[in-house]
Scaffold this motif. Sequence first.
Motif, PDB file in Angstrom:
ATOM      1  N   LEU A 111       0.813  -1.210   0.000  1.00  0.00           N
ATOM      2  CA  LEU A 111       0.000   0.000   0.000  1.00  0.00           C
ATOM      3  C   LEU A 111       0.849   1.265   0.000  1.00  0.00           C
ATOM      4  CD1 LEU A 111      -2.916  -0.910   2.447  1.00  0.00           C
ATOM      5  CD2 LEU A 111      -2.794  -1.163  -0.040  1.00  0.00           C
ATOM      6  N   VAL A 112       1.961   1.247   0.702  1.00  0.00           N
ATOM      7  CA  VAL A 112       2.802   2.446   0.741  1.00  0.00           C
ATOM      8  C   VAL A 112       3.321   2.778  -0.654  1.00  0.00           C
ATOM      9  CG1 VAL A 112       4.964   3.421   1.603  1.00  0.00           C
ATOM     10  CG2 VAL A 112       3.448   2.177   3.166  1.00  0.00           C
ATOM     11  N   ARG A 122       2.968   5.495  -6.094  1.00  0.00           N
ATOM     12  CA  ARG A 122       2.865   5.375  -7.557  1.00  0.00           C
ATOM     13  C   ARG A 122       1.483   5.765  -8.074  1.00  0.00           C
ATOM     14  NH1 ARG A 122       5.993  -0.426  -8.687  1.00  0.00           N
ATOM     15  NH2 ARG A 122       7.694  -0.095  -7.176  1.00  0.00           N
ATOM     16  N   GLN A 123       0.576   6.099  -7.171  1.00  0.00           N
ATOM     17  CA  GLN A 123      -0.780   6.528  -7.553  1.00  0.00           C
ATOM     18  C   GLN A 123      -1.508   5.457  -8.364  1.00  0.00           C
ATOM     19  OE1 GLN A 123      -2.390   9.958  -6.810  1.00  0.00           O
ATOM     20  NE2 GLN A 123      -1.044   9.174  -5.204  1.00  0.00           N
ATOM     21  N   VAL A 124      -1.373   4.193  -7.930  1.00  0.00           N
ATOM     22  CA  VAL A 124      -2.099   3.135  -8.632  1.00  0.00           C
ATOM     23  C   VAL A 124      -3.593   3.377  -8.498  1.00  0.00           C
ATOM     24  CG1 VAL A 124      -0.263   1.412  -8.346  1.00  0.00           C
ATOM     25  CG2 VAL A 124      -2.067   1.602  -6.615  1.00  0.00           C
ATOM     26  N   VAL A 174      -5.385   4.211  -3.345  1.00  0.00           N
ATOM     27  CA  VAL A 174      -4.950   3.801  -2.009  1.00  0.00           C
ATOM     28  C   VAL A 174      -5.226   4.889  -0.979  1.00  0.00           C
ATOM     29  CG1 VAL A 174      -2.990   3.101  -0.592  1.00  0.00           C
ATOM     30  CG2 VAL A 174      -3.214   2.213  -2.927  1.00  0.00           C
ATOM     31  N   ALA A 175      -4.741   6.098  -1.239  1.00  0.00           N
ATOM     32  CA  ALA A 175      -4.963   7.195  -0.292  1.00  0.00           C
ATOM     33  C   ALA A 175      -6.440   7.527  -0.170  1.00  0.00           C
ATOM     34  CB  ALA A 175      -4.179   8.431  -0.724  1.00  0.00           C
ATOM     35  N   GLY A 214      -0.029   7.103   9.376  1.00  0.00           N
ATOM     36  CA  GLY A 214       0.901   5.986   9.406  1.00  0.00           C
ATOM     37  C   GLY A 214       0.350   4.754  10.095  1.00  0.00           C
ATOM     38  N   GLN A 215      -0.405   4.925  11.175  1.00  0.00           N
ATOM     39  CA  GLN A 215      -0.932   3.774  11.913  1.00  0.00           C
ATOM     40  C   GLN A 215      -1.934   2.985  11.082  1.00  0.00           C
ATOM     41  OE1 GLN A 215      -2.406   5.432  15.610  1.00  0.00           O
ATOM     42  NE2 GLN A 215      -0.484   4.937  16.648  1.00  0.00           N
ATOM     43  N   VAL A 216      -2.707   3.681  10.249  1.00  0.00           N
ATOM     44  CA  VAL A 216      -3.674   2.993   9.400  1.00  0.00           C
ATOM     45  C   VAL A 216      -2.948   2.122   8.374  1.00  0.00           C
ATOM     46  CG1 VAL A 216      -5.556   3.294   7.739  1.00  0.00           C
ATOM     47  CG2 VAL A 216      -5.395   4.798   9.733  1.00  0.00           C
ATOM     48  N   TYR A 217      -1.888   2.660   7.785  1.00  0.00           N
ATOM     49  CA  TYR A 217      -1.097   1.875   6.841  1.00  0.00           C
ATOM     50  C   TYR A 217      -0.422   0.703   7.550  1.00  0.00           C
ATOM     51  CZ  TYR A 217      -1.628   5.039   2.863  1.00  0.00           C
ATOM     52  OH  TYR A 217      -2.146   5.771   1.809  1.00  0.00           O
ATOM     53  N   ALA A 218       0.080   0.930   8.745  1.00  0.00           N
ATOM     54  CA  ALA A 218       0.755  -0.143   9.478  1.00  0.00           C
ATOM     55  C   ALA A 218      -0.184  -1.313   9.759  1.00  0.00           C
ATOM     56  CB  ALA A 218       1.322   0.404  10.788  1.00  0.00           C
TER      57      ALA A 218
END
Length: 407
Positions: free
Chosen positions: A301-302, A307-309, A314-315, A326-330
């Motif tokens: 996901l990071v 890369r703006q897939v 993703v964002a 950051g915690q959500v991505y983790a």
Amino acid sequence: MNVDAVLVVAGPGLVADPDLLAGLTAGEAAGLGVAGEFVAAVDAAQVRRLLDGPGPQRAAVLLPGPDPAVRALLVQDADWSRWTVHYDLDDTGPQPVAAGSVHLYGRGVWGLAWAIRHAVQRLRRPARRIGYGRHPQQWGELRLPPAVADRIAAALADRPVPVSRPLPVAVLLHGGFWRSVWAADLMDAMAIDLADRGYATWNLEYRRPDRHGWAATTADVATGLAVLARLPALAGGGVPAGLLDLDRIAVLGHSAGGQLALRAAADTAADTAAGRNGSRDVGGDGVRVALAVSLAGVLDLVEGQRRQVGTGAVAAALGGTPTEIGQVYAASDPMARLPVGVPQLIVQGAGDDLDLIDFNRRYVAAARAAGEDPGWLEQPGDHFSVIDPAAPIWKATVTELDRRLGR
């Protein structure tokens, strides 16, 4: 049920080339082994007459368009509601429809192909829809092997159905870059194929984050998985006690659903390690994931955000960038959750988007570096070959799925 034809009706004022729609109808019908007919109706009265014509052996798709009189038919309670799928080319959002019918939206002209497939498949091999929450999108569709389903249907209501051997369960999580225009119908063909191979399939719908937020999505997937332990009670006589083998649950996710599958597997493994998963013997959910299968999953996901897939999918889904949340991505990024603690099978078509191929190859390397040994299957195929029962890569996937679940 035998379905021998599909009728596609376009309402007046629909903004689309009729020849293009007619050609798409013919091609999809041929692929499904049914006759296909496309009609561009001139008014609501003709639409109604056409829809009155099909019947249980002829599925129907209505492209309503902008005409108010035609759109009023979406909620009309009629016999044809049971075999009709309504499809809006543009993103109208969910629309109310009569009981028995279905509304899909926002996938453009190509979405008609999926509407036709769903219209035929839902009649050809009906599923039992079971809600796991109060929201209209909190449900799963259960399909059973035909012999098992027939035996249950023929049994008397007051007579239990003997279960000789519990069925392995395949939980299906659809993709679509976590956007609401894509739904559980994407997994119909997979669900039917796996049921024919002896699995109980649980095709899970969930609230998508573009309309409900990331927390709602992850909570729905967790709840939809945990509810398997209570499915006999929720479904009544349609799911006899002991029918589902809760020790052989495979979670299969496609595309964005691959990320959700690995997130769910990691969460259940963490809960088990922390003693938070209740034992079935003492009334807890006790649901364990025996195998997590990612089918062309978004597994980094990071980097996917960088890369703006999916044009920033993703964002948009998680609600921000790794720097901001950051915690959500983790908690959500499969790369960050290694080691997952659950056996995995990573499947990737070699003709897919190059970024997805990159994510999947690097994920397998990272998993091995973390001490895990995920199965890795990369074969010719595009992004949808991995969920197409006719594709060699899907057949190889099922072979590996059977092997890993001891079938």
